[in-house]
Design a protein around this motif. Structure first.
Motif, PDB file in Angstrom:
ATOM      1  N   LYS A 186     -19.716  -6.311  11.821  1.00 30.23           N
ATOM      2  CA  LYS A 186     -20.961  -7.467  12.066  1.00 30.23           C
ATOM      3  C   LYS A 186     -21.594  -8.462  13.370  1.00 30.23           C
ATOM      4  O   LYS A 186     -22.433  -8.785  13.132  1.00 30.23           O
ATOM      5  CB  LYS A 186     -19.627  -8.597  11.246  1.00 30.23           C
ATOM      6  CG  LYS A 186     -19.735  -8.493   9.645  1.00 30.23           C
ATOM      7  CD  LYS A 186     -19.158  -8.859   8.813  1.00 30.23           C
ATOM      8  CE  LYS A 186     -18.647  -8.714   6.741  1.00 30.23           C
ATOM      9  NZ  LYS A 186     -17.501  -9.788   6.260  1.00 30.23           N
ATOM     10  N   ILE A 187     -20.307  -7.782  14.662  1.00 33.39           N
ATOM     11  CA  ILE A 187     -20.792  -8.652  15.910  1.00 33.39           C
ATOM     12  C   ILE A 187     -21.812  -8.423  16.512  1.00 33.39           C
ATOM     13  O   ILE A 187     -22.581  -8.741  17.025  1.00 33.39           O
ATOM     14  CB  ILE A 187     -19.432  -8.229  16.454  1.00 33.39           C
ATOM     15  CG1 ILE A 187     -17.372  -8.849  16.563  1.00 33.39           C
ATOM     16  CG2 ILE A 187     -19.372  -8.211  18.160  1.00 33.39           C
ATOM     17  CD1 ILE A 187     -16.682  -9.010  16.902  1.00 33.39           C
ATOM     18  N   VAL A 188     -21.628  -7.001  16.050  1.00 34.65           N
ATOM     19  CA  VAL A 188     -22.995  -5.889  16.460  1.00 34.65           C
ATOM     20  C   VAL A 188     -24.675  -6.349  16.101  1.00 34.65           C
ATOM     21  O   VAL A 188     -25.621  -6.693  16.355  1.00 34.65           O
ATOM     22  CB  VAL A 188     -23.046  -4.313  16.695  1.00 34.65           C
ATOM     23  CG1 VAL A 188     -24.580  -3.124  16.831  1.00 34.65           C
ATOM     24  CG2 VAL A 188     -22.290  -3.920  17.527  1.00 34.65           C
ATOM     25  N   ILE A 189     -24.302  -6.309  15.126  1.00 34.39           N
ATOM     26  CA  ILE A 189     -25.924  -6.847  13.748  1.00 34.39           C
ATOM     27  C   ILE A 189     -25.969  -8.045  14.551  1.00 34.39           C
ATOM     28  O   ILE A 189     -26.968  -9.202  14.614  1.00 34.39           O
ATOM     29  CB  ILE A 189     -25.080  -7.017  12.406  1.00 34.39           C
ATOM     30  CG1 ILE A 189     -25.587  -5.666  12.022  1.00 34.39           C
ATOM     31  CG2 ILE A 189     -26.466  -7.858  11.544  1.00 34.39           C
ATOM     32  CD1 ILE A 189     -25.288  -5.213  10.139  1.00 34.39           C
ATOM     33  N   THR A 190     -25.290  -9.483  14.240  1.00 32.15           N
ATOM     34  CA  THR A 190     -24.974 -10.896  15.383  1.00 32.15           C
ATOM     35  C   THR A 190     -26.233 -10.955  16.056  1.00 32.15           C
ATOM     36  O   THR A 190     -26.486 -11.594  16.540  1.00 32.15           O
ATOM     37  CB  THR A 190     -23.941 -11.592  15.112  1.00 32.15           C
ATOM     38  OG1 THR A 190     -23.571 -11.604  13.638  1.00 32.15           O
ATOM     39  CG2 THR A 190     -24.015 -12.618  14.678  1.00 32.15           C
ATOM     40  N   LEU A 191     -25.214  -9.613  17.239  1.00 33.61           N
ATOM     41  CA  LEU A 191     -25.566  -9.692  18.133  1.00 33.61           C
ATOM     42  C   LEU A 191     -27.653  -9.126  18.782  1.00 33.61           C
ATOM     43  O   LEU A 191     -28.180  -9.934  19.383  1.00 33.61           O
ATOM     44  CB  LEU A 191     -25.152  -8.433  19.695  1.00 33.61           C
ATOM     45  CG  LEU A 191     -23.798  -9.341  19.539  1.00 33.61           C
ATOM     46  CD1 LEU A 191     -22.669  -8.596  20.709  1.00 33.61           C
ATOM     47  CD2 LEU A 191     -24.114 -10.715  20.549  1.00 33.61           C
ATOM     48  N   ASN A 192     -27.522  -8.472  17.962  1.00 40.49           N
ATOM     49  CA  ASN A 192     -28.745  -7.790  18.027  1.00 40.49           C
ATOM     50  C   ASN A 192     -29.750  -9.426  17.201  1.00 40.49           C
ATOM     51  O   ASN A 192     -30.916  -9.338  17.065  1.00 40.49           O
ATOM     52  CB  ASN A 192     -29.512  -6.778  16.645  1.00 40.49           C
ATOM     53  CG  ASN A 192     -28.537  -5.605  17.454  1.00 40.49           C
ATOM     54  OD1 ASN A 192     -28.282  -5.791  18.650  1.00 40.49           O
ATOM     55  ND2 ASN A 192     -28.304  -4.373  16.893  1.00 40.49           N
TER      56      ASN A 192
END
Length: 158
Positions: free
Chosen positions: A3-9
């Motif tokens: 979720k963190i990676v998707i949010t940062l992208n």
């Protein structure tokens, strides 16, 4: 973690999309014209086109001064300026024209050789100018016979 990676992208995409100003609106057309003229002028260079780049004095007597002329034309599209002309030794002295030589005009470089040495003698004259290469090389040669001796080398043919 996913979720963190998707949010940062997604955040990165939003930031990149928000900075999408039209860059062409910031170009000053007068600066563009001046830069074009400057770039065109920088491409204009003089070119030294010599009638000959080597001269053979043939068979000469030792210590007999010799002189030859190397004629050239500026075939480039900018004024030619010769800054220096040097030989590989002091026995050969080049003289070059001072000042600018306009495109299409001709000039002469005179080379004096004092006739020193023995047997086959070869000298190089380096001409420094504002051409693309920065220098041109000219050559002279002679077969020097000893003073008072019979010629032993090749004779100059007419």
């Amino acid at each position: 973690m996913r979720k963190i990676v998707i949010t940062l992208n997604l955040l990165l995409v939003v930031v990149l999309m928000s900075c999408k100003d039209d860059a062409t609106s910031k170009i000053n057309s007068s600066n563009l014209e001046a830069a074009g003229e400057r770039d065109a002028a920088a491409k204009m260079l003089p070119v030294m086109a010599f009638e000959k780049v080597e001269h053979d004095f043939g068979s000469i007597i030792q210590n007999t001064p010799q002189e030859t002329v190397f004629k050239f034309t500026n075939t480039g599209d900018a004024p030619l300026i010769i800054t220096d002309a040097k030989s590989t030794c002091g026995c050969t002295v080049p003289k070059f024209p001072k000042g600018a030589i306009a495109p299409g005009e001709s000039g002469e470089l005179v080379v004096n050789y004092n006739g020193s040495g023995n047997n086959l003698v070869q000298k190089v004259v380096t001409v420094s100018a504002n051409t693309e290469k920065g220098s041109e090389q000219l050559r002279i040669k002679a077969f020097v016979n000893p003073k008072g001796g019979a010629p032993v080398g090749p004779l100059k043919q007419s």
